[in-house]
Scaffold this motif. Structure first.
Motif, PDB file in Angstrom:
ATOM      1  N   ALA A 147       0.815  -1.227   0.000  1.00 59.35           N
ATOM      2  CA  ALA A 147       0.000   0.000   0.000  1.00 59.35           C
ATOM      3  C   ALA A 147       0.844   1.271   0.000  1.00 59.35           C
ATOM      4  O   ALA A 147       0.443   2.279  -0.574  1.00 59.35           O
ATOM      5  N   THR A 148       2.012   1.235   0.648  1.00 63.37           N
ATOM      6  CA  THR A 148       2.756   2.498   0.851  1.00 63.37           C
ATOM      7  C   THR A 148       4.213   2.423   0.387  1.00 63.37           C
ATOM      8  O   THR A 148       4.912   3.432   0.417  1.00 63.37           O
ATOM      9  N   GLY A 149       4.695   1.216   0.073  1.00 62.05           N
ATOM     10  CA  GLY A 149       6.081   1.071  -0.347  1.00 62.05           C
ATOM     11  C   GLY A 149       7.034   0.827   0.812  1.00 62.05           C
ATOM     12  O   GLY A 149       8.225   0.609   0.613  1.00 62.05           O
ATOM     13  N   MET A 150       6.536   0.884   2.063  1.00 61.07           N
ATOM     14  CA  MET A 150       7.429   0.588   3.195  1.00 61.07           C
ATOM     15  C   MET A 150       6.724  -0.279   4.238  1.00 61.07           C
ATOM     16  O   MET A 150       5.504  -0.213   4.390  1.00 61.07           O
ATOM     17  N   PRO A 151       7.529  -1.098   4.965  1.00 61.58           N
ATOM     18  CA  PRO A 151       6.898  -2.052   5.885  1.00 61.58           C
ATOM     19  C   PRO A 151       6.313  -1.422   7.151  1.00 61.58           C
ATOM     20  O   PRO A 151       5.462  -2.029   7.803  1.00 61.58           O
ATOM     21  N   LEU A 152       6.788  -0.218   7.511  1.00 61.93           N
ATOM     22  CA  LEU A 152       6.286   0.421   8.738  1.00 61.93           C
ATOM     23  C   LEU A 152       6.015   1.900   8.485  1.00 61.93           C
ATOM     24  O   LEU A 152       6.862   2.761   8.738  1.00 61.93           O
ATOM     25  N   PRO A 153       4.835   2.227   7.986  1.00 66.69           N
ATOM     26  CA  PRO A 153       4.522   3.641   7.746  1.00 66.69           C
ATOM     27  C   PRO A 153       4.429   4.409   9.071  1.00 66.69           C
ATOM     28  O   PRO A 153       4.073   3.830  10.098  1.00 66.69           O
ATOM     29  N   GLN A 154       4.745   5.708   9.010  1.00 69.03           N
ATOM     30  CA  GLN A 154       4.687   6.551  10.212  1.00 69.03           C
ATOM     31  C   GLN A 154       3.298   6.511  10.849  1.00 69.03           C
ATOM     32  O   GLN A 154       3.148   6.507  12.073  1.00 69.03           O
ATOM     33  N   GLU A 155       2.264   6.451   9.989  1.00 64.46           N
ATOM     34  CA  GLU A 155       0.890   6.442  10.505  1.00 64.46           C
ATOM     35  C   GLU A 155       0.658   5.259  11.457  1.00 64.46           C
ATOM     36  O   GLU A 155      -0.077   5.363  12.444  1.00 64.46           O
ATOM     37  N   THR A 156       1.306   4.127  11.142  1.00 68.93           N
ATOM     38  CA  THR A 156       1.156   2.939  11.992  1.00 68.93           C
ATOM     39  C   THR A 156       1.774   3.190  13.364  1.00 68.93           C
ATOM     40  O   THR A 156       1.181   2.867  14.402  1.00 68.93           O
ATOM     41  N   ILE A 157       2.961   3.794  13.380  1.00 69.49           N
ATOM     42  CA  ILE A 157       3.613   4.109  14.661  1.00 69.49           C
ATOM     43  C   ILE A 157       2.711   5.048  15.463  1.00 69.49           C
ATOM     44  O   ILE A 157       2.475   4.826  16.659  1.00 69.49           O
ATOM     45  N   ASP A 158       2.180   6.069  14.810  1.00 68.69           N
ATOM     46  CA  ASP A 158       1.335   7.052  15.512  1.00 68.69           C
ATOM     47  C   ASP A 158       0.095   6.378  16.103  1.00 68.69           C
ATOM     48  O   ASP A 158      -0.273   6.639  17.248  1.00 68.69           O
ATOM     49  N   LYS A 159      -0.517   5.497  15.325  1.00 67.51           N
ATOM     50  CA  LYS A 159      -1.740   4.842  15.815  1.00 67.51           C
ATOM     51  C   LYS A 159      -1.440   3.910  16.992  1.00 67.51           C
ATOM     52  O   LYS A 159      -2.228   3.803  17.929  1.00 67.51           O
TER      53      LYS A 159
END
Ligand code: NAD
Length: 357
Positions: free
Chosen positions: A51-63
């Protein structure tokens, strides 16, 4: 009514299937014990790469940071196997643990009575019951120490460094002692203090924290080589084992094999706050993904750990553990199938556990 915010990282392979069952069970427990749960989903691993090109998007960390706790399914699969190391789904796993400051990994090794035959150990060795908690330091030691290549006497050589600071040892020791107080009040600190300087500091520090803050807990010490042997010789001698990153990595895998089934093993990773990351020990099982045959019990038991260690709902946790023990007497998923026992799929197993709560 209390409301807990949970972030779901369903991940890849069987991840979504098993997390859905665990959510069903958590909702049932909430209804029964009078609390509410709200959920937010985020991407981790292969699905995040797609979906985003990376395994850990910043949005995931924030959530995850905004939640009372995070429930993770599993990540990875053949689709992403050829990516370079730091772009693979598993990099997301290491990344989220680091981003959330999770320094303590808790892995229970429990034998459920109906699954006794699945253990590779003989009945007389297991004894009445086995219930060990391995507390592994997760963010220090040799996996994170200085490493490199050099030349020694004209030969190519490589080195990795085991280093621990006193505060790192103090905080993991406190996690172990606090846990022991909620269990059988015994901690065994495992090191290699006969050889390693880092282990001598480990032992000194654990001893001091024990003396100053936890004199009521029974503390013993064991060298890691002896511990590896004792785990298969007499596992019931252990309650809580606390150890470094590398020793914990190896010993927790050994201890989990004693319980016999990968589909039953839960885990928790904790930091300095109350919230944690809860996940089954097994991987994304791409070979059975989408077939409704995965065993959801490890994820369901991870929810029980979440209720106990992060949400402060020990009665709800106990209700889940009891329901899992009972369901094993009537039904099994394919991985733990037994003669004369009803064979069920992932969804039906989730329904049965809900029905027993
Ligand atoms: P795995 O744990 O996914 O599977 C090993 C075997 O156990 C497979 O035969 C699988 O079908 C079975 N199995 C695993 N969980 C099961 C369950 N709940 N119910 C029934 N059977 C189950 O390990 P693997 O095959 O080495 O790895 C597959 C993928 O998972 C790889 O991409 C790997 O990197 C990844 N992985 C992720 C995690 C994680 O997310 N924490 C951990 C380990 C492996």
């Amino acid at each position: 009514m209390k409301e807990y915010k949970i972030t779901l990282l369903k991940g890849d392979g069987i991840g979504p299937e098993i997390v859905d069952q665990a959510v069903k069970v958590l909702n049932k427990t909430a209804e029964k014990f009078g609390f509410a749960v709200s959920y937010d989903e985020a991407l981790l691993g292969g699905c995040a790469i797609d979906a985003t090109g990376m395994p850990l998007p910043q949005e995931t960390i924030d959530k995850c940071k905004a939640a009372d706790s995070t429930l993770l399914g599993a990540v990875g699969g053949p689709k992403w196997d050829n990516l370079p190391g730091n772009q693979r789904p598993e990099a997301g796993l290491l990344g989220i643990r680091g981003a959330l400051g999770l320094f303590a990994n808790l892995r229970p090794a429990v034998i459920f009575e109906p699954l006794r035959a699945a253990s590779p150990l003989k009945d007389e060795i297991i004894g009445g019951a086995m219930d060990i908690m391995i507390v592994r330091e997760l963010t220090g030691g040799i996996y994170f120490g200085e490493r490199g290549r050099k030349e020694v006497n004209g030969h190519p050589a490589a080195f990795d460094t085991e280093m621990y600071t006193v505060p790192e040892i103090e905080r993991i020791a406190r996690v172990a002692f606090d846990l022991a107080r909620k269990r059988s009040n015994r901690v065994c600190s495992v090191d290699k203090a006969n050889v390693l300087e880092s282990s001598r500091l480990w032992r000194e520090t654990v001893t001091r924290v024990h003396k100053e803050e936890y004199p009521d807990v029974e503390l013993t010490y064991m060298y890691v080589d002896n511990c590896a042997m004792q785990l298969v010789r007499n596992p019931k001698q252990f309650d809580v084992i606390v150890t470094s990153n590398i020793f914990g990595d190896i010993l927790s895998d050994e201890a989990s094999m004693i319980s016999g089934s990968i589909g039953m093993l839960a885990s928790a990773s904790l930091g300095s706050g109350k919230s944690g990351l809860y996940e089954p020990v097994h991987g994304s099982a791409p070979d059975i993904a989408g077939t409704d045959t995965a065993n959801p019990l490890a994820t369901i038991l991870s929810v029980a750990m979440m209720l106990k260690y992060s949400l402060g709902e020990p009665d709800a946790a106990k209700a889940i553990e009891d329901a899992v023990a009972k369901v094993l007497e009537i039904a099994r998923t394919a991985d733990i199938a037994a003669d004369g026992m009803k064979k069920v799929g992932c969804r039906e197993m989730g329904d049965l556990v809900c029905g027993l709560i």
